[in-house]
Write a protein that holds these residues in place. Structure first.
Motif, PDB file in Angstrom:
ATOM      1  N   GLY A   9      65.181  35.319  72.589  1.00 34.46           N
ATOM      2  CA  GLY A   9      66.472  34.846  73.060  1.00 34.46           C
ATOM      3  C   GLY A   9      66.433  33.398  73.508  1.00 34.46           C
ATOM      4  N   PHE A  10      67.490  32.999  74.220  1.00 32.63           N
ATOM      5  CA  PHE A  10      67.610  31.608  74.668  1.00 32.63           C
ATOM      6  C   PHE A  10      68.408  31.555  75.963  1.00 32.63           C
ATOM      7  N   ALA A  11      68.333  30.397  76.622  1.00 40.46           N
ATOM      8  CA  ALA A  11      69.082  30.154  77.852  1.00 40.46           C
ATOM      9  C   ALA A  11      69.831  28.835  77.711  1.00 40.46           C
ATOM     10  N   LYS A  27      72.972  30.660  81.564  1.00 37.44           N
ATOM     11  CA  LYS A  27      73.464  31.819  80.814  1.00 37.44           C
ATOM     12  C   LYS A  27      72.362  32.256  79.850  1.00 37.44           C
ATOM     13  N   TYR A  28      71.851  33.478  80.072  1.00 34.70           N
ATOM     14  CA  TYR A  28      70.823  34.058  79.210  1.00 34.70           C
ATOM     15  C   TYR A  28      71.477  34.877  78.110  1.00 34.70           C
ATOM     16  N   SER A  29      70.951  34.747  76.907  1.00 25.39           N
ATOM     17  CA  SER A  29      71.437  35.551  75.785  1.00 25.39           C
ATOM     18  C   SER A  29      70.972  36.996  75.939  1.00 25.39           C
ATOM     19  N   GLU A  30      71.542  37.876  75.137  1.00 21.37           N
ATOM     20  CA  GLU A  30      71.031  39.245  75.073  1.00 21.37           C
ATOM     21  C   GLU A  30      69.570  39.192  74.658  1.00 21.37           C
ATOM     22  N   ASN A  31      68.787  40.106  75.195  1.00 21.38           N
ATOM     23  CA  ASN A  31      67.361  40.241  74.870  1.00 21.38           C
ATOM     24  C   ASN A  31      66.551  38.980  75.153  1.00 21.38           C
ATOM     25  N   TYR A  32      66.967  38.210  76.169  1.00 18.86           N
ATOM     26  CA  TYR A  32      66.199  37.038  76.593  1.00 18.86           C
ATOM     27  C   TYR A  32      64.989  37.481  77.396  1.00 18.86           C
ATOM     28  N   GLU A  50      73.061  41.495  83.961  1.00 15.04           N
ATOM     29  CA  GLU A  50      71.947  42.102  84.672  1.00 15.04           C
ATOM     30  C   GLU A  50      70.672  41.337  84.361  1.00 15.04           C
ATOM     31  N   LEU A  51      69.940  40.963  85.397  1.00 11.26           N
ATOM     32  CA  LEU A  51      68.698  40.206  85.274  1.00 11.26           C
ATOM     33  C   LEU A  51      67.532  41.071  85.714  1.00 11.26           C
ATOM     34  N   ILE A  52      66.452  41.018  84.974  1.00  8.58           N
ATOM     35  CA  ILE A  52      65.205  41.672  85.365  1.00  8.58           C
ATOM     36  C   ILE A  52      64.244  40.575  85.783  1.00  8.58           C
ATOM     37  N   THR A  82      66.413  39.855  80.309  1.00 10.23           N
ATOM     38  CA  THR A  82      67.649  40.629  80.332  1.00 10.23           C
ATOM     39  C   THR A  82      67.834  41.309  78.986  1.00 10.23           C
ATOM     40  N   HIS A  83      68.368  42.504  79.011  1.00  7.19           N
ATOM     41  CA  HIS A  83      68.689  43.207  77.764  1.00  7.19           C
ATOM     42  C   HIS A  83      70.113  42.878  77.324  1.00  7.19           C
ATOM     43  N   THR A  84      71.005  42.751  78.292  1.00 12.40           N
ATOM     44  CA  THR A  84      72.438  42.640  77.998  1.00 12.40           C
ATOM     45  C   THR A  84      72.979  41.221  78.085  1.00 12.40           C
TER      46      THR A  84
END
Length: 109
Positions: A9-11, A27-32, A50-52, A82-84
């Protein structure tokens, strides 16, 4: 706006700097997943998604919209995933430096 590639992914970062203070809307993309471990301090507020936050000792913490965390420089090695997708407000800078003397004696003036 600057784009930063992750392991996946990317930010996208919108950044404002004032001397030793940096304020970013990220802003994080999906699957970042970050491509590095970070030891800098941050104040992080999750605006949406949602951030992990993964620590190098294997622990993980999940932040959803409205949640925040903070850490000083050098306290932990961490990376984001993040997944989402997620949008964050991240504030960092010199004020988060881990001053060992202040940490051991917080009442020192």
């Amino acid at each position: 706006v600057t784009t930063h590639a992750g392991e996946t992914g990317f930010a996208h970062w919108k950044t404002i700097e004032y001397g030793g203070l940096r304020i970013r809307k990220v802003k994080y993309s999906e699957n970042y997943r970050a491509n590095h471990w970070c030891t800098l301090g941050h104040i992080v507020y999750c605006i949406e998604g949602e951030l992990i936050s993964e620590l190098s000792d294997g622990r993980t913490f999940v932040l959803s919209a409205g949640m925040s965390y903070q850490v000083s420089d050098g306290v932990s090695s961490h990376r984001s995933a993040t997944h989402t997708g997620a949008t964050l407000l991240i504030i960092d800078g010199n004020f988060l430096k881990n001053n060992k003397e202040s940490f051991l004696n917080p009442w020192r003036i």
